[in-house]
Design an enzyme around this catalytic site. Structure first.
Site, PDB file in Angstrom:
ATOM      1  N   GLU A 116       0.815  -1.217   0.000  1.00 41.35           N
ATOM      2  CA  GLU A 116       0.000   0.000   0.000  1.00 41.35           C
ATOM      3  C   GLU A 116       0.848   1.265   0.000  1.00 41.35           C
ATOM      4  O   GLU A 116       0.503   2.254  -0.658  1.00 41.35           O
ATOM      5  CB  GLU A 116      -0.919   0.001   1.222  1.00 41.35           C
ATOM      6  CG  GLU A 116      -1.830   1.218   1.284  1.00 41.35           C
ATOM      7  CD  GLU A 116      -2.670   1.230   2.548  1.00 41.35           C
ATOM      8  OE1 GLU A 116      -3.462   2.172   2.708  1.00 41.35           O
ATOM      9  OE2 GLU A 116      -2.530   0.308   3.366  1.00 41.35           O
ATOM     10  N   ASP A 117       1.969   1.254   0.718  1.00 44.62           N
ATOM     11  CA  ASP A 117       2.732   2.483   0.947  1.00 44.62           C
ATOM     12  C   ASP A 117       3.990   2.617   0.100  1.00 44.62           C
ATOM     13  O   ASP A 117       4.687   3.624   0.199  1.00 44.62           O
ATOM     14  CB  ASP A 117       3.120   2.585   2.433  1.00 44.62           C
ATOM     15  CG  ASP A 117       1.887   2.723   3.327  1.00 44.62           C
ATOM     16  OD1 ASP A 117       0.841   3.152   2.818  1.00 44.62           O
ATOM     17  OD2 ASP A 117       1.976   2.387   4.515  1.00 44.62           O
TER      18      ASP A 117
END
Length: 750
Positions: A92-93
């Protein structure tokens, strides 16, 4: 053995267990070389990817994955879980893909990371819809590998521990979601080690003043309480030793703050009136010694009647086992005592995670744990009914109700124990056994006597379901059933039994959008089959039936068909066939753009909105010159325009620049067909209220054994608002059909 090769930042404290090589598990046993390598590589990879990233608190972001991995190790997680704890945020990051995770760390870690990765590539109409879809995916993933939820719970627990850095409104939102879903889920899974702390942290942020008050009151009496508990422990320890009962541990356990607050609230008592704010826990070696220790407790102290529970003989659905009793202590105050074995203690604290301690089966076998264990029937039930609920809000509410551990235990005639939600009836019991048992239930005997289906079941009831081939569910059963599984099975039977009606209704709805001549060709086309599959139906016929009873909307079907077939012309409602010359006038006539009127084309003229079709901004409209009331504004396609002379038609349109047109409310009449149950009208009105939509008039018609018909007159701002509220109502599982209707014939107006 692999060693950590990265240099951690000075403001990040690497835990002792991670810094040592080889790494040891929670019990001090050294991990294998493969497990050690996997965990070290996962930490190094996560550290390098998160380098330069910081949390809202200002600490390096890597501190969060490290804490999550540590929590998973504390509850006995295997190497794949711990590695997933380090890697759960990298997809996600960062720019790393889930496929790269699989290549580097194997498919097992890849599946865990993928399952806990937050949704980021989907578009949702509301936060509630996003939340519902997240939970759906989470529970599907849980059924495939129960370890998924352990990683998710560890992630949520550390986020709750570090919530101070966020804004107050976000703190409350996250805390409320945690209290509603994750704390009950930890309880359902038996992970009290997480449950207590999650509840206390939610208490801290949702009811700050009460939290501080209880915290101060507990701290004030701590010394006196600890001394009193220690005196009881010494007395029990001495007697247990005399009788040769092997005790692994005996100690006092203060109750968590939220539990004390609940007692004060539920029992309407002040803090000084709550005596059992601490308990004594006795941990023995064997089950037999548990009962022998219970006899000692009751011999040394007077038991309080009605306060004994045997969860060893009758475990909770989350596998919790223990003996609970409350006695009168040395100072005359009630004192709770819990007695369990060491294995029971691990299960009580770590729930399903204790499986790794006592069932050394390896990671791959653990993935089938919930599918074979009867104790987790509730998870399979969640998976069964969650696909039946299309409305996001209803799904989230049913999820909350299903997770709370407030149950009754009843027996089949053969002596098998069934757990049901408190308030459940024989209807819930029948569907709990099997769908076909519920669908053919004729009646029920409770404790040998015929009983009404509305009677609530109590602990210890023996329930015998009587079936017959020609018996079928009644809509009245929805007033008796309380479990989501039973309610949705009743609805599904009703929808299937009216399949032909729903097919015809769905076909009619689609025909209005596609046109009669186009419909059969489109229905048999490959793009339409693709649309059906995208809507999670096996065939186009199934899609039409779902469209007929409101599980999907016409807009959803048409929009997906447009996406599938880019070459098709936009699908619009059929319009009456006016003379070609007049149609050209309507389509090509230049309309003034500087008009101040809500409707362009009637400037300076008397006009009115037709009552037959009630057009609203955003819809194609047409004007008709009347004999005495100026120009009447109709929706294009209004049935009352079929016999109008072409020379009486006036090209008009809504003025997009006029504020009055956008702010004014317009009457729209809806007719809703719904399963007749208590509260259905209230639920519909709640959705209208949420959108600030005023109800001008309403009428309800009911007939025994038939759907309810609800007529609503509502004030709508524009077509977009109308489509939004209609879609929300159609998604309700009890809604069979919704259509917009005309209020009256327009002949008198013309």
């Amino acid at each position: 053995m692999a060693a950590l090769t990265v240099t951690a930042p000075t403001d990040l404290a690497i835990p002792d267990w991670l810094g040592q090589c080889p790494i040891a598990d929670r019990n001090g046993n050294l991990l294998s070389e493969d497990d050690n390598n996997l965990i070290c590589r996962a930490f190094e990879f996560a550290y390098l990817l998160h380098k330069g990233q910081y949390r809202k608190s200002g600490e390096p972001y890597i501190a969060h994955p490290v804490a999550v991995a540590g929590l998973l190790r504390d509850i006995g997680g295997d190497s794949a879980m711990i590695a997933a704890g380090f890697l759960h945020d990298v997809v996600e990051d960062t720019d790393v893909t889930i496929e790269e995770i699989g290549e580097r760390f194997g498919s097992e870690v890849q599946q865990l990371v993928e399952a806990v990765t937050k949704l980021s590539g989907f578009n949702f109409s509301s936060k509630t819809e996003r939340q519902a879809e997240s939970f759906r995916r989470m529970f599907v993933a849980m059924a495939q590998d129960i370890r998924v939820i352990l990683v998710k719970l560890a992630d949520r627990l550390h986020n709750m521990r570090t919530l101070e850095a966020l804004k107050p409104e976000k703190q409350k939102r996250i805390a409320q979601e945690t209290r509603d879903i994750f704390a009950p889920l930890a309880n359902r899974l038996g992970i009290w080690h997480f449950k207590w702390e999650l509840e206390d942290l939610c208490f801290k942020y949702l009811e700050t003043d009460a939290y501080r008050q209880v915290q101060e009151l507990v701290a004030e009496r701590r010394i006196d309480r600890e001394q009193r508990i220690e005196n009881v422990i010494e007395k029990l320890r001495s007697r247990l030793r005399e009788l040769g009962i092997n005790v692994w541990e005996i100690k006092g356990r203060p109750k968590h703050l939220y539990s004390i607050y609940q007692k004060m609230t539920n029992q309407q008592k002040e803090f000084h009136q709550i005596f059992d704010i601490a308990a004594i826990r006795i941990i023995t070696q064997t089950k037999d010694e548990c009962y022998r220790a219970l006899a000692v407790v009751h011999d040394q102290f007077t038991p309080i009647p009605g306060r004994f529970k045997d969860y060893i003989g009758l475990p909770k659905p989350n596998r919790y086992q223990s003996l609970h009793t409350t006695v009168v202590g040395l100072t005359g105050r009630p004192l709770e005592v819990q007695i369990r074995t060491l294995e029971m203690h691990y299960i009580a604290e770590y729930g399903i995670a204790a499986h790794w301690v006592y069932k050394e089966t390896g990671g791959s076998q653990m993935t089938q744990f919930t599918q074979s264990d009867e104790k987790f029937t509730w998870l399979r039930q969640l998976l069964e009914w969650q696909n039946d609920l299309k409305d996001a809000r209803e799904y989230v509410e049913c999820l909350k109700d299903n997770l709370f551990d407030d149950e009754v235990y009843v027996f089949t005639p053969k002596g098998d124990v069934m757990s049901l939600s408190r308030g459940a009836t024989a209807v819930d019991f029948a569907y709990r056994i099997h769908t076909e048992i519920g669908n053919h239930m004729k009646g029920a005997r409770i404790n040998g006597r015929w009983s009404g289906l509305e009677q609530e079941l109590k602990n210890g009831d023996i329930v015998d379901i009587i079936t017959a081939k020609n018996s079928h569910p009644s809509l009245d059963w929805l007033n008796y059933a309380v479990t989501p599984s039973a309610r949705n099975r009743i609805r599904q039977w009703y929808k299937r039994s009216h399949r032909n009606e729903n097919l015809d209704r769905g076909r009619d709805l689609l025909e209005k959008e596609l046109g009669k001549s186009n419909l059969e060709t489109v229905l048999k086309s490959e793009p339409m089959q693709t649309v059906a599959e995208r809507c999670n139906y096996h065939s186009v016929e199934d899609l039409l039936a779902a469209l007929g009873y409101g599980e999907v909307t016409v807009n959803q079907v048409v929009n997906r068909l447009r996406d599938t077939v880019k070459t098709l012309q936009p699908l619009t409602p059929a319009v009456p066939e006016f003379p070609k010359a007049n149609l050209a006038l309507l389509r090509n006539a230049p309309l003034p753009t500087d008009s101040t009127s809500p409707i362009v084309g009637v400037e300076g003229l008397l006009y009115s909105i037709a009552n037959c079709c009630n057009p609203i901004p955003g819809e194609a409209i047409i004007g008709v010159v009347t004999r005495s009331k100026g120009i009447s504004i109709h929706r294009q396609g209004c049935c009352n325009l079929e016999n109008i002379e072409a020379e009486r038609l006036v090209p008009v349109s809504w003025n997009p620049l006029n504020a009055q047109a956008r702010q004014q409310n317009y009457l729209v009449n809806l007719q809703i067909e719904a399963i007749d149950r208590v509260g259905i009208f209230k639920d519909i009105l709640a959705r209208l209220s949420d959108q600030n939509i005023n109800v001008c008039n309403a009428g309800v018609r009911t007939s025994i054994g038939k759907p309810a018909s609800i007529d609503l007159g509502i004030q709508i701002r524009d077509r977009e608002q109308l489509e939004t509220i209609c879609n929300q109502i159609r998604k309700m599982s009890d809604i069979l059909n919704l259509r917009r209707i005309s209020s009256a014939s327009e002949e008198s107006v013309l």
